[in-house]
Write an enzyme that holds these catalytic residues in place. Structure first.
Site, PDB file in Angstrom:
ATOM      1  N   LYS A 293      45.840  50.361  33.830  1.00 35.39           N
ATOM      2  CA  LYS A 293      46.082  49.227  32.944  1.00 35.39           C
ATOM      3  C   LYS A 293      46.139  49.678  31.480  1.00 35.39           C
ATOM      4  O   LYS A 293      46.837  49.061  30.656  1.00 35.39           O
ATOM      5  CB  LYS A 293      45.025  48.145  33.164  1.00 35.39           C
ATOM      6  CG  LYS A 293      45.102  47.504  34.548  1.00 35.39           C
ATOM      7  CD  LYS A 293      46.480  46.880  34.851  1.00 35.39           C
ATOM      8  CE  LYS A 293      46.495  46.055  36.121  1.00 35.39           C
ATOM      9  NZ  LYS A 293      47.808  45.446  36.394  1.00 35.39           N
TER      10      LYS A 293
ATOM     11  N   SER B 150      45.204  44.345  31.681  1.00 41.73           N
ATOM     12  CA  SER B 150      43.899  43.761  32.002  1.00 41.73           C
ATOM     13  C   SER B 150      42.993  43.831  30.798  1.00 41.73           C
ATOM     14  O   SER B 150      43.076  44.765  29.997  1.00 41.73           O
ATOM     15  CB  SER B 150      43.252  44.522  33.160  1.00 41.73           C
ATOM     16  OG  SER B 150      41.907  44.113  33.286  1.00 41.73           O
TER      17      SER B 150
ATOM     18  N   TYR C 147      42.120  52.197  38.290  1.00 40.60           N
ATOM     19  CA  TYR C 147      42.597  50.869  37.858  1.00 40.60           C
ATOM     20  C   TYR C 147      42.558  50.756  36.341  1.00 40.60           C
ATOM     21  O   TYR C 147      43.538  50.337  35.711  1.00 40.60           O
ATOM     22  CB  TYR C 147      41.744  49.767  38.501  1.00 40.60           C
ATOM     23  CG  TYR C 147      42.233  48.373  38.158  1.00 40.60           C
ATOM     24  CD1 TYR C 147      43.332  47.818  38.807  1.00 40.60           C
ATOM     25  CD2 TYR C 147      41.597  47.613  37.170  1.00 40.60           C
ATOM     26  CE1 TYR C 147      43.791  46.552  38.488  1.00 40.60           C
ATOM     27  CE2 TYR C 147      42.054  46.342  36.851  1.00 40.60           C
ATOM     28  CZ  TYR C 147      43.152  45.811  37.506  1.00 40.60           C
ATOM     29  OH  TYR C 147      43.615  44.560  37.180  1.00 40.60           O
TER      30      TYR C 147
HETATM   31  P1  NAI Z   1      46.519  38.975  43.751  1.00 40.61           P
HETATM   32  O1  NAI Z   1      45.818  39.976  44.588  1.00 40.61           O
HETATM   33  O2  NAI Z   1      46.291  37.519  44.017  1.00 40.61           O
HETATM   34  O3  NAI Z   1      48.091  39.245  43.770  1.00 40.61           O
HETATM   35  C1  NAI Z   1      48.643  40.520  43.680  1.00 40.61           C
HETATM   36  C2  NAI Z   1      50.010  40.494  44.345  1.00 40.61           C
HETATM   37  O4  NAI Z   1      50.592  41.802  44.184  1.00 40.61           O
HETATM   38  C3  NAI Z   1      49.933  40.196  45.855  1.00 40.61           C
HETATM   39  O5  NAI Z   1      50.852  39.208  46.223  1.00 40.61           O
HETATM   40  C4  NAI Z   1      50.264  41.537  46.478  1.00 40.61           C
HETATM   41  O6  NAI Z   1      50.884  41.450  47.746  1.00 40.61           O
HETATM   42  C5  NAI Z   1      51.189  42.156  45.425  1.00 40.61           C
HETATM   43  N1  NAI Z   1      51.240  43.605  45.601  1.00 40.61           N
HETATM   44  C6  NAI Z   1      50.189  44.452  45.634  1.00 40.61           C
HETATM   45  N2  NAI Z   1      50.605  45.696  45.901  1.00 40.61           N
HETATM   46  C7  NAI Z   1      51.954  45.642  46.052  1.00 40.61           C
HETATM   47  C8  NAI Z   1      52.942  46.603  46.378  1.00 40.61           C
HETATM   48  N3  NAI Z   1      52.629  47.879  46.633  1.00 40.61           N
HETATM   49  N4  NAI Z   1      54.234  46.207  46.429  1.00 40.61           N
HETATM   50  C9  NAI Z   1      54.558  44.908  46.217  1.00 40.61           C
HETATM   51  N5  NAI Z   1      53.658  43.951  45.917  1.00 40.61           N
HETATM   52  C10 NAI Z   1      52.362  44.311  45.849  1.00 40.61           C
HETATM   53  O7  NAI Z   1      46.082  39.314  42.256  1.00 40.61           O
HETATM   54  P2  NAI Z   1      46.345  38.527  40.875  1.00 40.61           P
HETATM   55  O8  NAI Z   1      45.038  38.147  40.338  1.00 40.61           O
HETATM   56  O9  NAI Z   1      47.394  37.522  41.027  1.00 40.61           O
HETATM   57  O10 NAI Z   1      46.855  39.741  39.984  1.00 40.61           O
HETATM   58  C11 NAI Z   1      48.099  39.734  39.308  1.00 40.61           C
HETATM   59  C12 NAI Z   1      48.055  40.814  38.243  1.00 40.61           C
HETATM   60  O11 NAI Z   1      47.043  40.504  37.289  1.00 40.61           O
HETATM   61  C13 NAI Z   1      47.735  42.204  38.769  1.00 40.61           C
HETATM   62  O12 NAI Z   1      48.542  43.153  38.102  1.00 40.61           O
HETATM   63  C14 NAI Z   1      46.276  42.383  38.397  1.00 40.61           C
HETATM   64  O13 NAI Z   1      45.939  43.734  38.245  1.00 40.61           O
HETATM   65  C15 NAI Z   1      46.221  41.632  37.086  1.00 40.61           C
HETATM   66  N6  NAI Z   1      44.889  41.212  36.713  1.00 40.61           N
HETATM   67  C16 NAI Z   1      44.189  40.339  37.513  1.00 40.61           C
HETATM   68  C17 NAI Z   1      42.900  39.975  37.166  1.00 40.61           C
HETATM   69  C18 NAI Z   1      42.075  39.084  38.024  1.00 40.61           C
HETATM   70  O14 NAI Z   1      40.858  38.990  37.791  1.00 40.61           O
HETATM   71  N7  NAI Z   1      42.627  38.383  38.989  1.00 40.61           N
HETATM   72  C19 NAI Z   1      42.265  40.497  35.931  1.00 40.61           C
HETATM   73  C20 NAI Z   1      43.088  41.389  35.168  1.00 40.61           C
HETATM   74  C21 NAI Z   1      44.351  41.722  35.560  1.00 40.61           C
END
Ligand code: NAI
Length: 258
Positions: A161, A117, A157
């Site tokens: 990261k 992140s 968090y």
């Molecule tokens: P999102 O919330 O849309 O998707 C996250 C996915 O991870 C979901 O499908 C969820 O079910 C899955 N997940 C969560 N915990 C889990 C577990 N214990 N076991 C299996 N699956 C699990 O979020 P997004 O935005 O797609 O995030 C993707 C990555 O990007 C994450 O690692 C997040 O930390 C990172 N990120 C996102 C940012 C944002 O602003 N959206 C900014 C910086 C980093």
């Protein structure tokens, strides 16, 4: 063609990355705790917060890929609104666990991409703490060892990261002899479901203010093509790197203008 394994395929950045990879004909093995509404490939429902879930996911992925895999993208992530043990387990040990268990399936010239992140700045200052935590042989003992460290549990968090950036470099070094590349992508605020949790965790004004500064929030389509690039042979000389994809937020915050 060998499949690519992706986590977090049921939402946001992971779902978009899966679409892009499918679109160029890559077979997929998707892992998520929630079932996806749209996904073409082998889906494995698993909760990556526990060792049992991690083992089940790795075993199912291995069973679906008897001839090996062409890449691994650790996209699943948990926001700081979840209990700190869950945040550190999924974001740090989930990544480490899948890379180490699936490494034997990754052949020469393949790649791993981890989602860090843009908030994980100044990570070099915490390199020693990340090293002690993220490389600990005993995951449960590592979690217990930080239980009274309010800086870590209060900012789980951010710490997770920072550890992803650290682990990315470490694993790139570890897997260099096998010619497996490991890189990370650090998004800024992207309009996916996790953004609402960031508003609760970091403060609504801070997150909205970042969106106003940048003119808009990011979209999964701003991030997924970079993940795709890092999984392809065209990025073959990019290794152990973090690519910040944040619309300039990190540059601004690190500048004298902030
Ligand atoms: P999102 O919330 O849309 O998707 C996250 C996915 O991870 C979901 O499908 C969820 O079910 C899955 N997940 C969560 N915990 C889990 C577990 N214990 N076991 C299996 N699956 C699990 O979020 P997004 O935005 O797609 O995030 C993707 C990555 O990007 C994450 O690692 C997040 O930390 C990172 N990120 C996102 C940012 C944002 O602003 N959206 C900014 C910086 C980093």
């Amino acid at each position: 063609q060998l499949p690519i394994v992706l986590t977090g395929v049921s939402s946001g950045i992971g779902a978009r990355t899966a679409q892009i990879l499918s679109g160029r004909g890559v077979p997929l093995i998707g892992i998520d705790r929630n079932a996806p509404t749209q996904f073409s490939g082998t889906f494995v429902q698993a909760d990556l917060s526990s060792q049992a879930g991690l083992d089940a996911a790795a075993a199912a992925a291995a069973a679906a890929a008897p001839h090996g895999i062409a890449g691994l993208a650790n996209i699943a992530g948990v926001p700081g609104t979840a209990p700190w043990r869950t945040v550190l387990s999924v974001n740090v040990f989930g990544v480490r666990g899948l890379v180490r268990t699936l490494a034997p399936l990754l052949g020469e010239g393949t790649a791993v991409v981890n989602l860090a992140s843009s908030v994980a700045v100044q990570w070099r200052d915490v390199k020693e703490r990340c090293s002690a935590f993220a490389l600990a042989a005993d995951q449960a003992a590592a979690l217990d060892s930080v239980a009274n460290d309010k800086e870590i549990t209060g900012e789980s968090y951010l710490f997770s990261k920072q550890c992803v950036r650290f682990l990315t470099e470490h694993l790139a070094a570890e897997l260099l002899p096998q010619r497996i590349r490991v890189n990370s992508v650090s998004p800024g605020p992207v309009a996916t479901p996790i953004l609402e949790d960031f508003k609760k965790d970091h403060g609504r004004d801070k997150v909205e203010g970042a969106g106003a500064l940048l003119g808009r929030f990011g979209e999964p389509d701003d991030i997924a093509p970079v993940i795709d690039f890092l999984l392809r042979p065209e990025s073959g000389w990019v290794n152990g790197s973090d690519i910040r994809v944040d619309g300039g937020l990190g540059a601004y915050r690190g500048s004298a203008l902030a």
